[in-house]
Design a protein around this motif. Structure first.
Motif, mmCIF file in Angstrom:
data_model
loop_
_atom_site.group_PDB
_atom_site.id
_atom_site.type_symbol
_atom_site.label_atom_id
_atom_site.label_comp_id
_atom_site.label_asym_id
_atom_site.label_seq_id
_atom_site.Cartn_x
_atom_site.Cartn_y
_atom_site.Cartn_z
ATOM 1 N N GLY A 37 51.760 52.719 23.756
ATOM 2 C CA GLY A 37 52.555 51.661 24.363
ATOM 3 C C GLY A 37 51.829 51.021 25.532
ATOM 4 N N ALA A 38 51.181 51.838 26.347
ATOM 5 C CA ALA A 38 50.431 51.304 27.484
ATOM 6 C C ALA A 38 49.316 50.383 26.998
ATOM 7 C CB ALA A 38 49.853 52.447 28.317
ATOM 8 N N ILE A 39 48.613 50.793 25.964
ATOM 9 C CA ILE A 39 47.535 49.964 25.416
ATOM 10 C C ILE A 39 48.092 48.643 24.900
ATOM 11 C CG2 ILE A 39 45.837 49.802 23.540
ATOM 12 C CD1 ILE A 39 45.507 52.929 23.912
ATOM 13 N N THR A 40 49.203 48.706 24.191
ATOM 14 C CA THR A 40 49.834 47.490 23.659
ATOM 15 C C THR A 40 50.207 46.532 24.779
ATOM 16 O OG1 THR A 40 50.693 48.647 21.719
ATOM 17 C CG2 THR A 40 51.826 46.613 22.367
ATOM 18 N N PHE A 41 50.849 47.040 25.830
ATOM 19 C CA PHE A 41 51.292 46.161 26.912
ATOM 20 C C PHE A 41 50.121 45.644 27.750
ATOM 21 C CE2 PHE A 41 55.429 48.211 26.054
ATOM 22 C CZ PHE A 41 56.140 47.048 25.767
ATOM 23 N N VAL A 42 49.051 46.427 27.870
ATOM 24 C CA VAL A 42 47.862 45.927 28.569
ATOM 25 C C VAL A 42 47.273 44.759 27.781
ATOM 26 C CG1 VAL A 42 45.468 46.449 29.198
ATOM 27 C CG2 VAL A 42 47.278 48.042 29.823
ATOM 28 N N LYS A 81 47.846 53.267 38.503
ATOM 29 C CA LYS A 81 48.965 52.503 39.081
ATOM 30 C C LYS A 81 48.475 51.530 40.149
ATOM 31 C CE LYS A 81 53.064 53.602 39.926
ATOM 32 N NZ LYS A 81 54.346 54.128 40.354
ATOM 33 N N ARG A 82 47.560 52.006 40.993
ATOM 34 C CA ARG A 82 47.018 51.116 42.034
ATOM 35 C C ARG A 82 46.244 49.953 41.412
ATOM 36 N NH1 ARG A 82 43.351 54.117 44.831
ATOM 37 N NH2 ARG A 82 43.835 56.050 43.777
ATOM 38 N N ARG A 83 45.493 50.238 40.374
ATOM 39 C CA ARG A 83 44.722 49.178 39.703
ATOM 40 C C ARG A 83 45.663 48.182 39.017
ATOM 41 N NH1 ARG A 83 40.206 47.660 41.181
ATOM 42 N NH2 ARG A 83 39.250 47.392 39.144
ATOM 43 N N LEU A 84 46.752 48.666 38.470
ATOM 44 C CA LEU A 84 47.723 47.767 37.840
ATOM 45 C C LEU A 84 48.357 46.842 38.873
ATOM 46 C CD1 LEU A 84 49.306 50.312 35.365
ATOM 47 C CD2 LEU A 84 48.157 48.173 34.704
ATOM 48 N N VAL A 85 48.661 47.365 40.034
ATOM 49 C CA VAL A 85 49.216 46.528 41.098
ATOM 50 C C VAL A 85 48.191 45.470 41.496
ATOM 51 C CG1 VAL A 85 49.970 46.504 43.514
ATOM 52 C CG2 VAL A 85 50.836 48.269 41.958
ATOM 53 N N GLU A 86 46.935 45.891 41.649
ATOM 54 C CA GLU A 86 45.878 44.934 41.999
ATOM 55 C C GLU A 86 45.773 43.839 40.938
ATOM 56 O OE1 GLU A 86 42.021 46.683 42.919
ATOM 57 O OE2 GLU A 86 43.057 48.469 43.625
ATOM 58 N N SER A 87 45.823 44.246 39.697
ATOM 59 C CA SER A 87 45.714 43.279 38.603
ATOM 60 C C SER A 87 46.902 42.338 38.578
ATOM 61 C CB SER A 87 45.609 44.012 37.265
ATOM 62 O OG SER A 87 45.621 43.089 36.205
ATOM 63 N N ASN A 88 48.068 42.872 38.868
ATOM 64 C CA ASN A 88 49.271 42.046 38.852
ATOM 65 C C ASN A 88 49.233 41.005 39.975
ATOM 66 O OD1 ASN A 88 51.686 41.158 37.850
ATOM 67 N ND2 ASN A 88 52.821 43.017 38.347
ATOM 68 N N VAL A 89 48.706 41.390 41.109
ATOM 69 C CA VAL A 89 48.621 40.468 42.240
ATOM 70 C C VAL A 89 47.556 39.394 41.982
ATOM 71 C CG1 VAL A 89 47.968 40.286 44.677
ATOM 72 C CG2 VAL A 89 49.508 42.112 43.927
ATOM 73 N N SER A 90 46.395 39.842 41.489
ATOM 74 C CA SER A 90 45.268 38.917 41.327
ATOM 75 C C SER A 90 45.192 38.278 39.944
ATOM 76 C CB SER A 90 43.963 39.655 41.605
ATOM 77 O OG SER A 90 43.739 40.650 40.618
ATOM 78 N N ASN A 139 43.891 39.632 37.306
ATOM 79 C CA ASN A 139 42.501 39.894 36.976
ATOM 80 C C ASN A 139 42.404 40.661 35.659
ATOM 81 O OD1 ASN A 139 39.908 41.126 36.868
ATOM 82 N ND2 ASN A 139 39.673 40.779 39.064
ATOM 83 N N ILE A 140 41.852 40.018 34.652
ATOM 84 C CA ILE A 140 41.738 40.625 33.323
ATOM 85 C C ILE A 140 40.764 41.796 33.324
ATOM 86 C CG2 ILE A 140 40.945 40.218 30.953
ATOM 87 C CD1 ILE A 140 42.215 37.461 31.094
ATOM 88 N N SER A 141 39.700 41.722 34.110
ATOM 89 C CA SER A 141 38.707 42.805 34.094
ATOM 90 C C SER A 141 39.315 44.123 34.578
ATOM 91 C CB SER A 141 37.470 42.438 34.904
ATOM 92 O OG SER A 141 37.777 42.294 36.267
ATOM 93 N N ILE A 142 40.241 44.064 35.512
ATOM 94 C CA ILE A 142 40.924 45.289 35.950
ATOM 95 C C ILE A 142 41.750 45.843 34.792
ATOM 96 C CG2 ILE A 142 42.662 46.255 37.501
ATOM 97 C CD1 ILE A 142 41.745 44.218 39.610
ATOM 98 N N LEU A 143 42.419 44.961 34.065
ATOM 99 C CA LEU A 143 43.211 45.416 32.909
ATOM 100 C C LEU A 143 42.317 46.021 31.835
ATOM 101 C CD1 LEU A 143 45.870 42.581 32.595
ATOM 102 C CD2 LEU A 143 46.213 44.932 33.374
ATOM 103 N N GLU A 144 41.125 45.489 31.667
ATOM 104 C CA GLU A 144 40.201 46.065 30.692
ATOM 105 C C GLU A 144 39.796 47.484 31.104
ATOM 106 O OE1 GLU A 144 37.235 42.982 30.534
ATOM 107 O OE2 GLU A 144 38.343 41.899 28.969
#
Length: 126
Positions: free
Chosen positions: A29-34, A85-94, A96-101
């Protein structure tokens, strides 16, 4: 939107799955939503990107809650989940696709390792 029959089927899968399968479902599920979040960012649909990233954060919370702390590896996983979790917050704010990758890579590793562990455990029971 999931049709009622499909939603009922999915709920039945979750209700009847062994705990090891539930963890695998969470990783998938996490992979799908990412993937969905990455696509939403690429499409500049930031509202949906936020929703998908939030779903991944919820999955990480569930993974943290279900850790069995009597095993030493749980503490290591907790640190990794906290990092994600911290990286997801960073990605959500910015947005940033590379963080999601990066996050997606971790979840793919978790999933593949977990699948191997399930297979090994089942083969040892026989």
């Amino acid at each position: 939107m999931i049709q009622p029959a499909a939603k009922s089927y999915k709920q039945n899968q979750v209700d009847t799955a062994p705990s090891e399968e539930l963890t695998l479902m969470l990783y998938n599920g996490a992979i799908t939503f990412v993937k969905r979040a990455k696509q939403a960012i690429a499409d500049r649909d930031y509202n949906h990107a936020h929703q998908h990233i939030t779903r991944v954060q919820d999955i990480v919370d569930e993974l943290i809650i279900t850790l069995d702390r009597k095993y030493p590896i749980s503490e290591q996983l907790l640190l990794l989940y906290d990092y994600l979790k911290r990286r997801l917050v960073e990605s959500n704010v910015s947005k940033n696709i590379s963080i999601l990758e990066e996050v997606e890579g971790f979840f793919m590793e978790f999933r593949d390792t977990w699948k191997q562990a399930i297979t090994l455990a089942r083969s040892q029971k026989q």
